[in-house]
Structure formats: structure tokens, C-alpha cells
Write a protein that holds these residues in place. Structure first.
Motif, PDB file in Angstrom:
ATOM      1  N   THR A  59       8.528 -39.522 102.936  1.00  0.00           N
ATOM      2  CA  THR A  59       7.522 -38.651 103.619  1.00  0.00           C
ATOM      3  C   THR A  59       6.111 -39.455 103.980  1.00  0.00           C
ATOM      4  N   PHE A  60       5.853 -40.525 103.107  1.00  0.00           N
ATOM      5  CA  PHE A  60       4.507 -41.028 103.425  1.00  0.00           C
ATOM      6  C   PHE A  60       4.838 -42.289 104.333  1.00  0.00           C
ATOM      7  N   LEU A  61       5.768 -42.960 104.383  1.00  0.00           N
ATOM      8  CA  LEU A  61       5.700 -44.071 105.411  1.00  0.00           C
ATOM      9  C   LEU A  61       5.788 -43.598 106.742  1.00  0.00           C
ATOM     10  N   HIS A 110      -6.029 -53.520  97.156  1.00  0.00           N
ATOM     11  CA  HIS A 110      -5.171 -52.553  98.083  1.00  0.00           C
ATOM     12  C   HIS A 110      -5.178 -51.283  98.237  1.00  0.00           C
ATOM     13  N   GLY A 111      -4.654 -50.645  99.218  1.00  0.00           N
ATOM     14  CA  GLY A 111      -4.636 -49.366  99.330  1.00  0.00           C
ATOM     15  C   GLY A 111      -3.624 -48.500  98.429  1.00  0.00           C
ATOM     16  N   PHE A 112      -3.491 -47.206  98.545  1.00  0.00           N
ATOM     17  CA  PHE A 112      -2.672 -46.323  97.956  1.00  0.00           C
ATOM     18  C   PHE A 112      -1.596 -45.930  98.851  1.00  0.00           C
ATOM     19  N   PRO A 113      -0.362 -45.914  98.251  1.00  0.00           N
ATOM     20  CA  PRO A 113       0.051 -46.179  96.839  1.00  0.00           C
ATOM     21  C   PRO A 113       0.623 -47.486  96.692  1.00  0.00           C
ATOM     22  N   PHE A 114       0.049 -48.630  97.077  1.00  0.00           N
ATOM     23  CA  PHE A 114       0.736 -49.925  97.081  1.00  0.00           C
ATOM     24  C   PHE A 114       0.331 -50.770  95.805  1.00  0.00           C
ATOM     25  N   SER A 115       0.266 -52.248  96.008  1.00  0.00           N
ATOM     26  CA  SER A 115       0.067 -52.993  95.215  1.00  0.00           C
ATOM     27  C   SER A 115      -0.629 -54.483  95.801  1.00  0.00           C
ATOM     28  N   GLY A 139      -0.482 -49.766 112.542  1.00  0.00           N
ATOM     29  CA  GLY A 139      -0.882 -48.397 111.943  1.00  0.00           C
ATOM     30  C   GLY A 139      -1.905 -48.611 111.126  1.00  0.00           C
ATOM     31  N   HIS A 140      -1.541 -47.936 109.922  1.00  0.00           N
ATOM     32  CA  HIS A 140      -2.628 -47.965 108.761  1.00  0.00           C
ATOM     33  C   HIS A 140      -2.518 -49.104 107.900  1.00  0.00           C
ATOM     34  N   LEU A 141      -1.238 -49.943 107.965  1.00  0.00           N
ATOM     35  CA  LEU A 141      -1.287 -51.082 107.181  1.00  0.00           C
ATOM     36  C   LEU A 141      -1.342 -52.357 107.925  1.00  0.00           C
ATOM     37  N   GLY A 179     -11.123 -54.722 101.484  1.00  0.00           N
ATOM     38  CA  GLY A 179     -10.565 -53.610 100.854  1.00  0.00           C
ATOM     39  C   GLY A 179      -9.974 -52.780 102.125  1.00  0.00           C
ATOM     40  N   LEU A 180      -8.640 -52.382 101.964  1.00  0.00           N
ATOM     41  CA  LEU A 180      -7.889 -51.412 102.877  1.00  0.00           C
ATOM     42  C   LEU A 180      -7.719 -50.019 102.288  1.00  0.00           C
ATOM     43  N   SER A 181      -8.429 -49.195 102.979  1.00  0.00           N
ATOM     44  CA  SER A 181      -8.169 -47.534 103.016  1.00  0.00           C
ATOM     45  C   SER A 181      -8.660 -47.432 101.369  1.00  0.00           C
ATOM     46  N   MET A 182      -8.047 -46.984 100.445  1.00  0.00           N
ATOM     47  CA  MET A 182      -8.550 -46.746  98.963  1.00  0.00           C
ATOM     48  C   MET A 182      -9.107 -47.883  98.589  1.00  0.00           C
ATOM     49  N   GLY A 183      -8.619 -49.153  99.019  1.00  0.00           N
ATOM     50  CA  GLY A 183      -9.319 -50.274  98.422  1.00  0.00           C
ATOM     51  C   GLY A 183     -10.822 -50.377  99.157  1.00  0.00           C
ATOM     52  N   GLY A 184     -10.912 -49.838 100.289  1.00  0.00           N
ATOM     53  CA  GLY A 184     -12.240 -49.733 101.114  1.00  0.00           C
ATOM     54  C   GLY A 184     -13.361 -48.836 100.386  1.00  0.00           C
ATOM     55  N   TYR A 185     -12.541 -47.723  99.726  1.00  0.00           N
ATOM     56  CA  TYR A 185     -13.244 -46.676  98.981  1.00  0.00           C
ATOM     57  C   TYR A 185     -13.848 -47.430  97.968  1.00  0.00           C
ATOM     58  N   VAL A 186     -13.189 -48.185  97.171  1.00  0.00           N
ATOM     59  CA  VAL A 186     -13.593 -48.963  96.004  1.00  0.00           C
ATOM     60  C   VAL A 186     -14.713 -49.857  96.407  1.00  0.00           C
ATOM     61  N   GLU A 202      -3.353 -43.608 112.280  1.00  0.00           N
ATOM     62  CA  GLU A 202      -3.709 -41.928 112.233  1.00  0.00           C
ATOM     63  C   GLU A 202      -4.330 -41.488 111.172  1.00  0.00           C
ATOM     64  N   LEU A 203      -4.391 -42.160 110.097  1.00  0.00           N
ATOM     65  CA  LEU A 203      -5.167 -41.621 108.894  1.00  0.00           C
ATOM     66  C   LEU A 203      -6.721 -42.082 108.988  1.00  0.00           C
ATOM     67  N   THR A 204      -7.231 -43.262 109.406  1.00  0.00           N
ATOM     68  CA  THR A 204      -8.318 -43.561 109.507  1.00  0.00           C
ATOM     69  C   THR A 204      -8.436 -44.239 110.975  1.00  0.00           C
ATOM     70  N   ALA A 222      -8.718 -39.220  91.832  1.00  0.00           N
ATOM     71  CA  ALA A 222      -9.785 -40.195  92.000  1.00  0.00           C
ATOM     72  C   ALA A 222     -10.280 -40.188  93.295  1.00  0.00           C
ATOM     73  N   MET A 223      -9.331 -40.181  94.254  1.00  0.00           N
ATOM     74  CA  MET A 223      -9.853 -40.184  95.664  1.00  0.00           C
ATOM     75  C   MET A 223     -10.366 -38.798  96.079  1.00  0.00           C
ATOM     76  N   ALA A 224      -9.762 -37.784  95.625  1.00  0.00           N
ATOM     77  CA  ALA A 224     -10.285 -36.482  95.956  1.00  0.00           C
ATOM     78  C   ALA A 224     -11.740 -36.345  95.211  1.00  0.00           C
ATOM     79  N   LYS A 233      -4.613 -31.320 100.605  1.00  0.00           N
ATOM     80  CA  LYS A 233      -3.543 -32.421 101.202  1.00  0.00           C
ATOM     81  C   LYS A 233      -3.105 -33.059  99.731  1.00  0.00           C
ATOM     82  N   ARG A 234      -3.940 -33.424  99.013  1.00  0.00           N
ATOM     83  CA  ARG A 234      -3.676 -34.204  98.056  1.00  0.00           C
ATOM     84  C   ARG A 234      -3.190 -33.615  96.971  1.00  0.00           C
ATOM     85  N   VAL A 235      -3.487 -32.127  96.850  1.00  0.00           N
ATOM     86  CA  VAL A 235      -2.807 -31.527  95.810  1.00  0.00           C
ATOM     87  C   VAL A 235      -1.303 -31.351  96.051  1.00  0.00           C
TER      88      VAL A 235
END
Ligand code: MLT
Length: 273
Positions: free
Chosen positions: A157-159, A34-39, A249-251, A99-106, A223-225, A196-198, A138-140
Motif C-alpha cells: 500500500t505504501f509503494l 534515511h526516510g521512513f520506512p527504509f534503511s 516521486g518522494h524517493l 536527510g530525506l523525509s523522516m531523515g529531514g525531520y531528524v 505527492e507527500l512533500t 515519533a513522527m506524529a 493517517k499514522r494511526v
């Protein structure tokens, strides 16, 4: 509607992960990251659609969903250790990774480490590049917001960043489900994932070496990727296909499950032959 079993706890070494493992045990295995910050619950439309024909493993990355937070100090490398630890425990030698987004990084880093374990690759709404300095800052800011205001305010803010305007306007059930997933995650887990992503490495050089059949999927309103990033990534991977999912969108897998599954099904069926 088809029931999805409750996640069970699987020991992956220094801690446990919450895992759903459905479908015939001898069918082609597919692991969903999964992606961030999901499950793992973000994959429910795929768990419902494909569990008659494939063995589907969907798990919560540590610090997300029902997986324990541990010490809250994460790297993508640790998430890859967890993925391989889980596959070992489930006695899955070769798998299709999705993998989606962060899941893709993994997934990309896992492919770099042990390419022979992947019989197919599905990269959704993700990228191979590491963060720019702007991205890291942005992560900070996100970490500050998470610590200062908590998970629920962060979800607000994330939705709008991850869901297409048409999902936000017309699909309240999806908006509510995504919000609930975010708000239920512990702040320490989300902060750990941001760090971890940063700190993740760039996997762009890996792309041209990928030998497993690969499908890249992206929401047309991501818009993110964005689709241009997905197409560029696909062009670097020998023989990779790319599907742009409309009204998403991203999901992409959640916002337009039919469009997403219509791309995933023939790809998975092709791997079975
Ligand atoms: C995700 O959906 O996993 C995140 O948006 C990825 C990121 O923050 O880079």
C-alpha cells in the motif's frame, strides 16, 4: 559497479547502530539520514557516486535495516541523540547533513539543537511543519495496518504513495529494492517511528536562522512533500537553493539518481572550497 561495504555496528550509547562509513577519512564528511520506512541502503546511488571524493556516513535509524529495535519506543529527539552519538563515536565534529523525509525531520531538529555541527544542509523531500490532526490519524491507520497485516502487506500500500507512476511502471528493479527494504524492517521499529513522527515538533521557525549553506531537493512527482512545499521551505532559509528532480516521486535520490547527484555534486564541491 562499485562495491559498498557491509554495515558495521557502532555503539552510540544505550545501543548500537548499523553504519556504513566510506571514502577518504580526511575528506569532507557527509551523513545521510534515511526516510521512513527504509534503511541506509536507500542511499546506495549516492554512496557509489561520491565515495572517491567525500567521507560518506550512512546508517540505519534504530528499528530499521540492521539496527536493533531496542524497546521500540522512539521520539525524533532520540533519533537526534543517536545521530550526535554516532558522529561523536566517529570523531566527526562538523558534517554536511543530508536527510530525506523522516531523515529531514531528524536533521532539522538536530540543526535546531546544535547548529554549529553542520557545515552544510541538504533537505530532500521533507517538510518543517509538524503533522496536522489528519496526518496523525493517517499514522494511526498505518500503525493498525502494520500490526494487523505486517510489513510486506504494508509495503504494497505504501509503494504507490512514494514512487512516481513512471517508476512503478518502468523501473521494476527500483520497485523491488524499495519493497524489500520495507518488508525487511521489523513492525515494532516502524510503529515506533510513526509515533515519533506524529509527536515531532514544528521546526519552521528554525528555517530563517539556518546559517549553513543549504540545498533543498524534491522529486517533481512527490505527492507527500510536493515541490510547492519544498520551494516554500527553501524561501524561508537564507540563500538556500532548490532543485526539482524530474521523473521522480518522494524517493528522488533513488528514482532519478543522476538528476539528484547532478544537484548534490556541485553543492558538496562548493563546500569543500
Ligand atoms: C518518509 O518518507 O520518511 C515518510 O513518508 C515521512 C512521513 O511519514 O511523514
Amino acid at each position: 559497479m562499485k562495491e559498498i561495504p557491509e554495515a558495521r555496528s557502532v555503539d552510540v550509547g544505550d545501543q548500537t547502530l548499523a553504519v556504513v562509513d566510506v571514502g577518504p577519512e580526511d575528506a569532507l564528511p557527509v551523513v545521510f539520514i534515511h526516510g521512513f520506512p527504509f534503511s541506509h541502503r536507500m542511499w546506495e546511488p549516492q554512496l557509489r557516486a561520491f565515495s572517491d571524493d567525500f567521507r560518506l556516513v550512512a546508517y540505519d535509524i534504530r528499528g530499521h535495516g540492521q539496527s536493533p529495535v531496542g524497546d521500540g519506543q522512539y521520539t525524533i529527539e532520540l533519533f537526534v541523540d543517536d545521530l550526535f552519538g554516532l558522529l561523536d563515536r566517529l570523531e566527526i565534529e562538523e558534517v554536511v547533513g543530508c536527510g530525506l523525509s523522516m531523515g529531514g525531520y531528524v536533521l532539522l531538529r538536530a540543526l535546531e539543537r546544535e547548529p554549529e555541527r553542520f557545515g552544510g544542509v541538504v533537505l530532500c523531500d521533507t517538510r518543517s511543519e509538524a503533522d496536522t490532526d489528519e496526518g496523525r490519524l493517517k499514522r494511526v491507520a498505518a500503525i493498525r495496518a502494520l500490526k494487523g497485516e505486517g510489513a510486506s502487506a504494508y509495503a504494497d500500500t505504501f509503494l504507490p504513495l512514494v514512487l512516481a507512476p513512471e517508476t512503478l511502471d518502468a523501473r521494476p528493479e527500483i520497485v523491488a529494492a524499495v519493497r524489500e527494504m520495507i518488508a525487511a524492517n521489523p513492525v515494532e521499529g516502524m510503529v515506533g517511528a510513526q509515533i515519533a513522527m506524529a509527536a515531532r515538533t514544528d521546526t519552521t521557525d528554525l528555517l530563517r536562522q539556518i546559517e549553513a549553506p543549504t540545498l533543498v531537493i524534491v522529486g517533481e512527482r512527490d505527492e507527500l512533500t510536493p515541490p510547492a512545499t519544498a520551494r516554500e521551505m527553501a524561501q524561508r532559509i537564507p540563500g538556500a537553493g532548490v532543485t526539482v528532480v524530474s521523473r521522480a516521486g518522494h524517493l528522488s535520490n533513488l528514482e532519478n539518481p543522476d538528476g539528484f547527484n547532478d544537484a548534490l555534486r556541485p553543492f558538496l564541491e562548493g563546500l569543500r572550497e
